[in-house]
Design a protein around this motif. Structure first.
Motif, mmCIF file in Angstrom:
data_model
loop_
_atom_site.group_PDB
_atom_site.id
_atom_site.type_symbol
_atom_site.label_atom_id
_atom_site.label_comp_id
_atom_site.label_asym_id
_atom_site.label_seq_id
_atom_site.Cartn_x
_atom_site.Cartn_y
_atom_site.Cartn_z
ATOM 1 N N PRO A 82 -44.107 2.742 2.846
ATOM 2 C CA PRO A 82 -42.827 2.418 2.222
ATOM 3 C C PRO A 82 -42.537 0.976 2.160
ATOM 4 N N GLU A 83 -42.058 0.497 1.195
ATOM 5 C CA GLU A 83 -41.534 -0.945 1.227
ATOM 6 C C GLU A 83 -40.683 -1.432 2.191
ATOM 7 N N HIS A 84 -40.862 -2.416 3.044
ATOM 8 C CA HIS A 84 -40.194 -3.006 4.039
ATOM 9 C C HIS A 84 -40.238 -2.037 5.561
ATOM 10 N N SER A 85 -41.315 -1.059 5.413
ATOM 11 C CA SER A 85 -41.672 -0.400 6.638
ATOM 12 C C SER A 85 -42.119 -1.304 7.780
ATOM 13 N N THR A 86 -41.767 -0.987 9.118
ATOM 14 C CA THR A 86 -42.361 -1.966 10.143
ATOM 15 C C THR A 86 -43.340 -0.971 10.985
ATOM 16 N N LEU A 87 -43.548 0.307 10.366
ATOM 17 C CA LEU A 87 -44.176 1.488 11.248
ATOM 18 C C LEU A 87 -45.536 0.697 11.851
ATOM 19 N N GLU A 88 -45.878 0.873 13.071
ATOM 20 C CA GLU A 88 -46.958 0.427 13.836
ATOM 21 C C GLU A 88 -47.910 1.872 13.808
ATOM 22 N N ILE A 89 -49.292 1.787 13.467
ATOM 23 C CA ILE A 89 -50.007 2.930 13.414
ATOM 24 C C ILE A 89 -51.340 2.785 14.584
ATOM 25 N N TYR A 90 -51.468 3.638 15.343
ATOM 26 C CA TYR A 90 -52.579 3.659 16.195
ATOM 27 C C TYR A 90 -53.059 4.869 16.315
ATOM 28 N N ALA A 91 -54.372 4.872 16.975
ATOM 29 C CA ALA A 91 -55.061 6.147 16.928
ATOM 30 C C ALA A 91 -55.849 6.687 18.055
ATOM 31 N N ILE A 92 -56.052 7.736 18.271
ATOM 32 C CA ILE A 92 -56.937 8.312 19.455
ATOM 33 C C ILE A 92 -58.244 8.808 18.893
ATOM 34 N N CYS A 93 -59.417 8.493 19.612
ATOM 35 C CA CYS A 93 -60.645 8.682 19.114
ATOM 36 C C CYS A 93 -61.562 9.011 20.472
ATOM 37 N N GLY A 94 -62.433 9.708 20.262
ATOM 38 C CA GLY A 94 -63.520 9.747 21.166
ATOM 39 C C GLY A 94 -63.901 11.180 21.558
ATOM 40 N N PRO A 95 -64.931 11.590 22.465
ATOM 41 C CA PRO A 95 -65.524 12.550 22.835
ATOM 42 C C PRO A 95 -64.614 13.484 23.637
ATOM 43 N N LEU A 136 -59.718 19.682 27.073
ATOM 44 C CA LEU A 136 -58.669 18.714 27.825
ATOM 45 C C LEU A 136 -57.782 19.792 28.289
ATOM 46 N N SER A 137 -57.539 20.692 27.512
ATOM 47 C CA SER A 137 -56.228 22.038 28.149
ATOM 48 C C SER A 137 -56.883 22.330 29.467
ATOM 49 N N ASP A 138 -58.010 22.314 29.787
ATOM 50 C CA ASP A 138 -58.449 23.018 31.117
ATOM 51 C C ASP A 138 -58.494 21.886 31.994
ATOM 52 N N HIS A 139 -58.418 20.806 31.649
ATOM 53 C CA HIS A 139 -58.464 19.608 32.633
ATOM 54 C C HIS A 139 -59.791 19.106 33.052
ATOM 55 N N ASP A 140 -60.705 19.260 32.079
ATOM 56 C CA ASP A 140 -62.090 18.679 32.237
ATOM 57 C C ASP A 140 -61.960 17.206 32.254
ATOM 58 N N HIS A 141 -62.768 16.444 32.716
ATOM 59 C CA HIS A 141 -62.888 15.003 32.692
ATOM 60 C C HIS A 141 -63.221 14.549 31.305
ATOM 61 N N SER A 142 -62.253 13.808 30.767
ATOM 62 C CA SER A 142 -62.358 13.315 29.575
ATOM 63 C C SER A 142 -62.408 11.814 29.288
ATOM 64 N N PHE A 143 -63.187 10.995 28.570
ATOM 65 C CA PHE A 143 -62.977 9.691 28.309
ATOM 66 C C PHE A 143 -62.947 9.097 26.897
ATOM 67 N N VAL A 144 -61.569 8.822 26.514
ATOM 68 C CA VAL A 144 -61.390 8.661 25.095
ATOM 69 C C VAL A 144 -61.241 7.119 24.907
ATOM 70 N N GLY A 145 -61.093 6.547 23.635
ATOM 71 C CA GLY A 145 -60.594 5.366 23.198
ATOM 72 C C GLY A 145 -59.356 5.459 22.288
ATOM 73 N N TYR A 146 -58.476 4.777 22.889
ATOM 74 C CA TYR A 146 -57.184 4.443 21.662
ATOM 75 C C TYR A 146 -57.162 3.058 21.122
ATOM 76 N N CYS A 147 -56.787 2.878 19.847
ATOM 77 C CA CYS A 147 -57.007 1.695 19.159
ATOM 78 C C CYS A 147 -55.816 1.495 18.353
ATOM 79 N N GLY A 148 -55.760 -0.012 18.301
ATOM 80 C CA GLY A 148 -54.499 -0.567 17.734
ATOM 81 C C GLY A 148 -54.695 -1.971 17.557
ATOM 82 N N LEU A 149 -53.854 -2.689 16.619
ATOM 83 C CA LEU A 149 -53.871 -4.178 17.005
ATOM 84 C C LEU A 149 -53.039 -4.769 18.029
ATOM 85 N N ASP A 150 -51.993 -4.092 18.334
ATOM 86 C CA ASP A 150 -51.155 -4.394 19.633
ATOM 87 C C ASP A 150 -51.502 -3.863 20.914
#
Length: 327
Positions: free
Chosen positions: A136-149, A155-169
């Motif tokens: 929307p016009e004038h929105s300052t929302l910052e958007i990030y993302a979670i990715c990876g195997p 994850l629910s069972d607490h198995d070791h997991s290595f992921v990437g989070y991405c974003g500009l800030d």
């Protein structure tokens, strides 16, 4: 303690409630318009009918997991510190139209939705870019993302997991990571790396769904021929390495860095090991038609079919325009 609101109670978003809850945060899980049955079940006994796991039973007024239906989303957003988009790729436009405009000012959003949009000229666009262009016009929302195997049940069972989070800030991203990074009974199980290569990381994990379908063809072919007790892994490995080669080339085409191929390869591995994308490829290898497969997997979100179709269309369009070699 922070308040985190997850919109969309799919398997991955629901699995993220585990590290958040264990880190002492208040968690608000909101169902999409298709999730009423999930929320009803969670309210009854904390059991997630699709994740097939029980979420934490300890809930108090100020600490725990609280469940909301979609018509209660504004209540769930009130006072939150972070919003998580947990819809599938089929809900991208719904989230854009119904949720993004009501996210409180100054509150960041991070997404677990995987996929890309393809355009007639062959352009492939990752979802964070798609949303940002339509804010929307004038929105300052910052958007990030979670990715990876990372599969939701592991994850629910607490198995070791290595992921990437991405974003500009990256500073803000580090603050978001701190909400999730775990020390579960003195054992970290959710490991998070940060990158500002949004296109590369998002494209990498989107593409793997289509290539998991292709790689899993070998599993179906093995089943079709009969299992003679021999592993039959050579053909699957051949498909896997060809998939990595093609994903690396596609990452360059869409503007990502080659470093992100590690996430594509890792995510390809876990997806071929199990899941809906593997099932589609396996059934194709066994000789079923797409119509039969769709009926067999009725009610499940087939992300592999979406990304494979969109990527194929984009590559053909780019080849016809002379932007890439058709081979």
């Amino acid at each position: 303690m922070s308040i985190v609101t997850l919109v969309g109670s799919g398997q991955m978003a629901s699995a993220l409630t585990f590290p958040l809850f264990e880190n002492g945060h208040e968690v608000r899980l909101v169902g999409s318009p298709l999730d009423d049955a999930v929320i009803d079940g969670l309210r009854e006994d904390d059991y997630h009918i699709n994740l097939t796991r029980t979420l934490h039973l300890t809930r108090t007024l100020h600490h725990g997991i609280h469940y909301y239906k979609v018509d209660e989303v504004e209540t769930a957003l009130d006072g939150c510190d972070l919003v998580i988009c947990g819809v599938s790729s089929f809900g991208v436009d719904w989230f854009l139209e119904a949720i993004i405009p009501i996210i409180p000012e100054g509150i960041p959003m991070i997404s677990v939705t995987k996929g890309m949009i393809n355009y007639p000229n062959g352009t492939l666009q990752v979802y964070p870019e798609y949303w940002e262009e339509r804010l929307p016009e004038h929105s300052t929302l910052e958007i990030y993302a979670i990715c990876g195997p990372c599969t939701a049940r592991d994850l629910s069972d607490h198995d070791h997991s290595f992921v990437g989070y991405c974003g500009l800030d990256l500073k803000k991203l580090a603050e978001i990571r701190a909400l999730f990074q775990t020390d579960y009974y003195h054992m970290d199980y959710y490991h998070i790396s940060l990158t500002d290569d949004i296109v590369g990381l998002e494209a990498a994990v989107a593409l793997k769904n289509g290539y998991a379908l292709g790689t899993a063809l070998a599993i179906g072919l093995k089943n079709l021929c009969g299992d003679d007790g021999i592993a039959h892994v050579n053909s699957k490995a051949s498909f896997f390495q060809q998939s990595v080669k093609e994903m690396d080339a596609l990452l360059e085409i869409v503007g990502g860095t080659h470093k992100m191929i590690m996430y594509a390869a890792g995510d390809l591995d876990v997806t071929v090991a199990g899941g809906r994308s593997r099932s589609v490829g396996q059934y194709l290898g066994e000789g079923l038609s797409m119509k039969e497969i769709t009926e067999k997997l009725a009610g499940q979100t087939l992300e592999a079919v979406v990304i494979a179709t969109r990527t194929a269309s984009a590559v053909k369009a780019m080849a016809e325009a002379g932007k890439i070699d058709a081979s």
